[in-house]
Write a protein that holds these residues in place. Structure first.
Motif, PDB file in Angstrom:
ATOM      1  N   ILE A 411       0.833  -1.210   0.000  1.00  0.00           N
ATOM      2  CA  ILE A 411       0.000   0.000   0.000  1.00  0.00           C
ATOM      3  C   ILE A 411       0.865   1.257   0.000  1.00  0.00           C
ATOM      4  O   ILE A 411       0.588   2.229  -0.708  1.00  0.00           O
ATOM      5  N   ASP A 412       1.930   1.242   0.814  1.00  0.00           N
ATOM      6  CA  ASP A 412       2.794   2.417   0.927  1.00  0.00           C
ATOM      7  C   ASP A 412       3.461   2.771  -0.399  1.00  0.00           C
ATOM      8  O   ASP A 412       3.792   3.931  -0.647  1.00  0.00           O
ATOM      9  N   GLU A 413       3.680   1.767  -1.256  1.00  0.00           N
ATOM     10  CA  GLU A 413       4.449   1.980  -2.480  1.00  0.00           C
ATOM     11  C   GLU A 413       3.603   2.112  -3.738  1.00  0.00           C
ATOM     12  O   GLU A 413       4.087   2.594  -4.762  1.00  0.00           O
ATOM     13  N   ILE A 414       2.342   1.694  -3.701  1.00  0.00           N
ATOM     14  CA  ILE A 414       1.562   1.574  -4.934  1.00  0.00           C
ATOM     15  C   ILE A 414       0.903   2.896  -5.350  1.00  0.00           C
ATOM     16  O   ILE A 414       0.466   3.048  -6.497  1.00  0.00           O
ATOM     17  N   HIS A 420       0.341   7.923 -11.796  1.00  0.00           N
ATOM     18  CA  HIS A 420       0.836   8.034 -13.177  1.00  0.00           C
ATOM     19  C   HIS A 420      -0.144   7.412 -14.162  1.00  0.00           C
ATOM     20  O   HIS A 420      -0.425   7.980 -15.220  1.00  0.00           O
ATOM     21  N   LEU A 421      -0.668   6.228 -13.824  1.00  0.00           N
ATOM     22  CA  LEU A 421      -1.581   5.535 -14.735  1.00  0.00           C
ATOM     23  C   LEU A 421      -2.891   6.310 -14.902  1.00  0.00           C
ATOM     24  O   LEU A 421      -3.431   6.383 -16.011  1.00  0.00           O
ATOM     25  N   LEU A 422      -3.400   6.884 -13.821  1.00  0.00           N
ATOM     26  CA  LEU A 422      -4.648   7.649 -13.909  1.00  0.00           C
ATOM     27  C   LEU A 422      -4.456   8.947 -14.698  1.00  0.00           C
ATOM     28  O   LEU A 422      -5.301   9.327 -15.510  1.00  0.00           O
ATOM     29  N   ARG A 423      -3.329   9.622 -14.473  1.00  0.00           N
ATOM     30  CA  ARG A 423      -3.043  10.847 -15.240  1.00  0.00           C
ATOM     31  C   ARG A 423      -2.911  10.509 -16.723  1.00  0.00           C
ATOM     32  O   ARG A 423      -3.376  11.253 -17.590  1.00  0.00           O
ATOM     33  N   ASN A 424      -2.282   9.380 -16.993  1.00  0.00           N
ATOM     34  CA  ASN A 424      -2.130   8.936 -18.378  1.00  0.00           C
ATOM     35  C   ASN A 424      -3.497   8.651 -19.006  1.00  0.00           C
ATOM     36  O   ASN A 424      -3.747   8.971 -20.175  1.00  0.00           O
ATOM     37  N   ALA A 425      -4.403   8.041 -18.214  1.00  0.00           N
ATOM     38  CA  ALA A 425      -5.737   7.713 -18.724  1.00  0.00           C
ATOM     39  C   ALA A 425      -6.541   8.972 -19.041  1.00  0.00           C
ATOM     40  O   ALA A 425      -7.221   9.052 -20.066  1.00  0.00           O
ATOM     41  N   VAL A 426      -6.445   9.980 -18.169  1.00  0.00           N
ATOM     42  CA  VAL A 426      -7.189  11.224 -18.401  1.00  0.00           C
ATOM     43  C   VAL A 426      -6.594  12.010 -19.563  1.00  0.00           C
ATOM     44  O   VAL A 426      -7.316  12.532 -20.417  1.00  0.00           O
ATOM     45  N   GLY A 519       8.106  11.705 -21.368  1.00  0.00           N
ATOM     46  CA  GLY A 519       8.611  10.330 -21.375  1.00  0.00           C
ATOM     47  C   GLY A 519       8.964   9.820 -19.999  1.00  0.00           C
ATOM     48  O   GLY A 519       9.683   8.844 -19.852  1.00  0.00           O
ATOM     49  N   VAL A 520       8.520  10.503 -18.965  1.00  0.00           N
ATOM     50  CA  VAL A 520       8.765  10.060 -17.594  1.00  0.00           C
ATOM     51  C   VAL A 520       7.424   9.666 -16.993  1.00  0.00           C
ATOM     52  O   VAL A 520       6.475  10.412 -17.070  1.00  0.00           O
ATOM     53  N   GLY A 521       7.311   8.531 -16.420  1.00  0.00           N
ATOM     54  CA  GLY A 521       6.036   8.136 -15.820  1.00  0.00           C
ATOM     55  C   GLY A 521       5.799   6.655 -15.908  1.00  0.00           C
ATOM     56  O   GLY A 521       5.901   5.939 -14.926  1.00  0.00           O
ATOM     57  N   LEU A 522       5.514   6.144 -17.129  1.00  0.00           N
ATOM     58  CA  LEU A 522       5.181   4.729 -17.263  1.00  0.00           C
ATOM     59  C   LEU A 522       6.387   3.829 -16.991  1.00  0.00           C
ATOM     60  O   LEU A 522       6.222   2.715 -16.504  1.00  0.00           O
ATOM     61  N   ASP A 523       7.605   4.305 -17.305  1.00  0.00           N
ATOM     62  CA  ASP A 523       8.785   3.490 -16.976  1.00  0.00           C
ATOM     63  C   ASP A 523       8.946   3.391 -15.454  1.00  0.00           C
ATOM     64  O   ASP A 523       9.338   2.352 -14.922  1.00  0.00           O
ATOM     65  N   VAL A 524       8.604   4.496 -14.757  1.00  0.00           N
ATOM     66  CA  VAL A 524       8.643   4.481 -13.283  1.00  0.00           C
ATOM     67  C   VAL A 524       7.595   3.513 -12.745  1.00  0.00           C
ATOM     68  O   VAL A 524       7.831   2.782 -11.787  1.00  0.00           O
ATOM     69  N   VAL A 525       6.415   3.515 -13.392  1.00  0.00           N
ATOM     70  CA  VAL A 525       5.334   2.612 -12.991  1.00  0.00           C
ATOM     71  C   VAL A 525       5.811   1.166 -13.039  1.00  0.00           C
ATOM     72  O   VAL A 525       5.658   0.404 -12.084  1.00  0.00           O
ATOM     73  N   LYS A 526       6.414   0.792 -14.167  1.00  0.00           N
ATOM     74  CA  LYS A 526       6.821  -0.610 -14.340  1.00  0.00           C
ATOM     75  C   LYS A 526       7.908  -1.011 -13.349  1.00  0.00           C
ATOM     76  O   LYS A 526       7.848  -2.088 -12.744  1.00  0.00           O
ATOM     77  N   SER A 530       7.395  -3.811 -10.501  1.00  0.00           N
ATOM     78  CA  SER A 530       8.287  -4.982 -10.552  1.00  0.00           C
ATOM     79  C   SER A 530       9.019  -5.158  -9.226  1.00  0.00           C
ATOM     80  O   SER A 530       9.216  -6.277  -8.756  1.00  0.00           O
ATOM     81  N   SER A 531       9.422  -4.031  -8.617  1.00  0.00           N
ATOM     82  CA  SER A 531      10.130  -4.122  -7.336  1.00  0.00           C
ATOM     83  C   SER A 531       9.232  -4.665  -6.227  1.00  0.00           C
ATOM     84  O   SER A 531       9.709  -5.182  -5.219  1.00  0.00           O
ATOM     85  N   LEU A 532       7.910  -4.556  -6.422  1.00  0.00           N
ATOM     86  CA  LEU A 532       6.960  -5.092  -5.449  1.00  0.00           C
ATOM     87  C   LEU A 532       6.607  -6.547  -5.741  1.00  0.00           C
ATOM     88  O   LEU A 532       5.758  -7.134  -5.073  1.00  0.00           O
ATOM     89  N   GLY A 533       7.236  -7.120  -6.765  1.00  0.00           N
ATOM     90  CA  GLY A 533       6.946  -8.504  -7.124  1.00  0.00           C
ATOM     91  C   GLY A 533       5.719  -8.646  -7.998  1.00  0.00           C
ATOM     92  O   GLY A 533       5.165  -9.742  -8.121  1.00  0.00           O
ATOM     93  N   GLY A 534       5.276  -7.560  -8.602  1.00  0.00           N
ATOM     94  CA  GLY A 534       4.110  -7.616  -9.475  1.00  0.00           C
ATOM     95  C   GLY A 534       4.467  -7.293 -10.911  1.00  0.00           C
ATOM     96  O   GLY A 534       5.635  -7.100 -11.246  1.00  0.00           O
ATOM     97  N   HIS A 535       3.469  -7.242 -11.769  1.00  0.00           N
ATOM     98  CA  HIS A 535       3.702  -6.808 -13.148  1.00  0.00           C
ATOM     99  C   HIS A 535       2.436  -6.171 -13.700  1.00  0.00           C
ATOM    100  O   HIS A 535       1.339  -6.345 -13.160  1.00  0.00           O
TER     101      HIS A 535
END
Length: 689
Positions: A411-414, A420-426, A519-526, A530-535
């Motif tokens: 929760i602390d990290e997500i 970023h994903l929501l800003r990208n969607a809007v 070009g900054v945002g989605l690379d940070v998301v991934k 990934s560091s949280l063990g997700g994808h």
């Protein structure tokens, strides 16, 4: 009285109230005629003001007080909500949040909010700019009378005095005086104002009372009813000539407005006992919810009259509890191993009972660390609303599954990746109003924010009904930036093309704005996910919309794992990554372009030798006729890991490798086994990369 002991409670409860205010303001913006929502907002603001005043944060209390004046007019149907009022109240909430953040950081909670206060006071006076830039203050209404701190309630005698004065040809005025903030002696300055006015007329009623004004029990302004023969402009000029007077507003009342005022003040007097909300101390503060709110599935706090059965616990204490239980789990596994070797019936039964109790304890400890994603989601509706307004778009954010729970560590990290994903969607996803109408879509775009459990994972999806992702546009931009070569681009699938969006520095925006395009945002998301063990996976249909699906582990502290042996070493592979295990013969292994491949379910997947990667000296699977394999997954990709033996499944406690060891590729941490040995935890994602 030392208030520091209540500081942490004040900060927590202030944040709760501010979040509640933001949520309710969003609801009110969608239903501006629903006065029940205004009542909830007013009470929450009133509670926050009382808490701030009790703690001595005057600026915070003063700004909340000005908000109350506006909300009081609205809840009494004396003022209709408009865009300007919503924007001003939202700015006020932002300022309050900044003050609370300042207090959290050890500050005094002071801030320059004079512009916002001026806007709030203008709203109360009725000076609300319309779409054409004009003011709505064409007639003298109750809004003008309620200009400062609260409605001045007139009794029958005072009202009749004012009415008779008008009939006799005198002028009746409502006067509001604001003293400069740097004034050292407000009471003296107020006395000078009263003395000046009484030379040319008579003050009938003031708010606050004369006694309170003499004792400086008021903010920077006070208001009064005044009978005189002079004009309003002349009165304003006279008072402004006094030093340290910032502003004077004098409004002449006619018989019609006075009659309207008489009806409103009478009604307010009758309603006052019902509407009055007592000042609440920090220990009593709790937001009141409407019936509509209580009916919603994802309610943050109950509205039952029963006493609260929850307590606030410091996060560090939970971490200590988790660490202690981790040690207990290691000892439990060791005891089980020893009991199986000794073959003592009493010892075996005792260990089995201890295992059952510790398993229940484990579930409780794990649940203590689980937090609803609502704690992250609740700030997004406001963010999407502001962003859509700045882009001149209409967007509805629909949140489902906010009660879904995740480990506190996740929760602390997500939060930032989801922003970023929501800003990208809007910005990129939802089209402009004109484009949506041209495409035959409703002018209001929809973004669905969903969270749900699936197996040992939590999925968070952000789906919008926008234009979708253009494969050709992405490839063209990727080729131009050198992210892929033209040969690679020819054979790429749609999902592989969409993954290019996560490349560092990649952007399809034609124009760089303060929202996106660098070009900054989605690379940070991934990288963060990934560091949280997700994808994260992207699904898109051109013209219909895009779905970003984020998969996250439920917890990051205790996991189920498959223990394996490689020579003298033991390793653990998380069960959540394992597709299946098996045995293959050497004859089934192919070598393609120098890489070992294995046929698996009508496809070929890479075979990776862990003994070679980790330089295990006493084991080489190429010398054996048969090899045990573990097939692991990351997203849609599969690989097979060659191992020597399977030890079995077990629950393990993840231990960080710390600063003593450098970052090792393919290893995500370590665990202590029942026999005291250390087993390294394999990170399958690293091999698939």
């Amino acid at each position: 009285m030392d208030m520091n002991q209540y500081l942490s409670m004040f900060i927590d409860e202030s944040n709760d109230h501010l979040q509640s205010l933001n949520e309710k303001m969003m609801e009110l913006e969608a239903n501006p005629e629903d006065l029940s929502i205004v009542q909830v907002i007013f009470r929450s603001a009133h509670t926050l003001k009382g808490m701030a005043a009790t703690m001595g944060y005057e600026d915070l209390a003063s700004l909340t007080h000005q908000m109350e004046n506006v909300l009081d007019l609205v809840r009494n149907s004396k003022l209709r909500m408009q865009d300007f009022i919503f924007d001003t109240l939202f700015k006020s909430l932002d300022a309050l949040e900044s003050m609370v953040e300042n207090i959290t950081g050890g500050g005094d909670g002071k801030a320059d909010v004079s512009t916002i206060v001026a806007s709030l006071q203008a709203i109360v006076r009725g000076d609300i700019p319309t779409a054409g830039g004009t003011s709505t203050n064409d007639t003298v209404s109750a809004a003008a009378v309620n200009a400062t701190n609260a409605p001045i309630l007139l009794d029958e005698f005072q009202f009749s005095v004012l009415e008779q004065s008008l009939q006799e040809g005198h002028k009746v005025m409502y006067v509001e005086v604001t003293i400069r903030k740097d004034c050292q002696l407000k009471a003296v300055r107020s006395y000078m104002v009263f003395d000046l006015l009484e030379r040319s007329g008579e003050v009938v009623k003031s708010f606050p009372s004369v006694q309170d004004i003499e004792q400086e029990k008021f903010d920077q302004s006070f208001s009064l009813y005044y009978i005189t023969q002079k004009e309003a402009e002349e009165i304003q000029s006279m008072v402004l000539n006094l030093s340290e007077i910032e502003k004077v507003n004098a409004v002449a009342l006619d018989s019609e407005s006075l009659q309207q005022l008489g009806q409103e003040t009478t009604a307010a007097t009758l309603e006052a006992p019902v509407q009055e909300v007592p000042t609440v101390s920090p220990t009593q503060a709790a937001p009141v919810q409407s019936k509509d709110e209580a009916a919603k599935p994802a309610v943050r706090s109950g509205t039952n009259s029963a006493p609260s059965r929850t307590i606030r616990v410091d996060i560090e204490r939970l971490d200590v509890l988790m660490n202690l239980f981790s040690e207990l789990l290691i000892d439990r596994v060791r005891l089980e191993q020893l009991a199986s070797e000794v073959h003592n019936q009493d010892l075996t039964e005792t260990v089995e009972h201890m295992s059952r109790v510790s398993a229940d304890l484990q579930n409780i400890v794990m649940k203590l660390r689980m937090v609803p994603v609502d704690t992250v989601f609740n700030r997004f509706p406001r963010m999407v609303r502001d962003l859509a307004k700045s882009l001149d778009k209409k967007v509805d954010l629909i949140v489902t599954g906010a009660e879904t729970e995740l480990d506190r560590t996740v929760i602390d990290e997500i939060g930032d990746p989801l922003v970023h994903l929501l800003r990208n969607a809007v910005d990129h996803g939802v089209e402009s109003i004109a484009d949506r109408i041209a495409a035959g879509k409703p002018e209001t775009g929809t973004i669905n924010l969903r969270a749900f459990h699936s197996g040992n994972h939590v999925f968070i999806e952000i789906e919008e009904d926008g234009a979708g992702i253009s494969r050709d546009k992405v490839l063209k931009s990727a080729l131009k930036k050198g992210v892929v070569t033209s040969e690679q681009a020819v054979n790429m699938t749609d999902s592989e093309v969409y993954q290019l969006l996560f490349a560092p520095g990649f952007s399809t925006a034609a124009v760089i704005s303060d929202i996106s395009g660098r070009g900054v945002g989605l690379d940070v998301v991934k990288s963060k996910i990934s560091s949280l063990g997700g994808h994260v996976t992207i699904y898109s249909t051109l013209g219909k919309g895009t779905n970003f699906s984020v998969q996250l582990p439920l917890t990051l502290s205790i996991i189920a794992a498959m223990l394996i042996r490689l020579g003298c070493e033991k390793f653990a592979i998380p069960l959540s990554s394992i597709v299946e295990t098996g045995i293959v013969k050497q004859s089934q292994i192919r070598t393609i372009h120098g890489n070992k491949m294995l046929e698996f379910r009508n496809t070929h997947i890479p075979l990776v030798s862990l003994s070679r990667i980790f330089s295990i000296p006493d084991y080489d699977e190429s010398n054996e006729e048969e090899t045990e394999i573990v097939v692991v997954r990351k997203g849609e990709r599969l690989i097979a890991l060659a191992v020597q033996d399977f030890i079995g499944q077990n629950e393990i406690v993840i231990k960080n490798l710390g600063k003593y060891l450098p970052e090792i590729q393919g290893i995500s941490g370590a665990t202590i086994l029942g026999d005291g040995q250390v087993a390294l935890i394999i990170d399958p994602n690293a091999f698939i990369k």
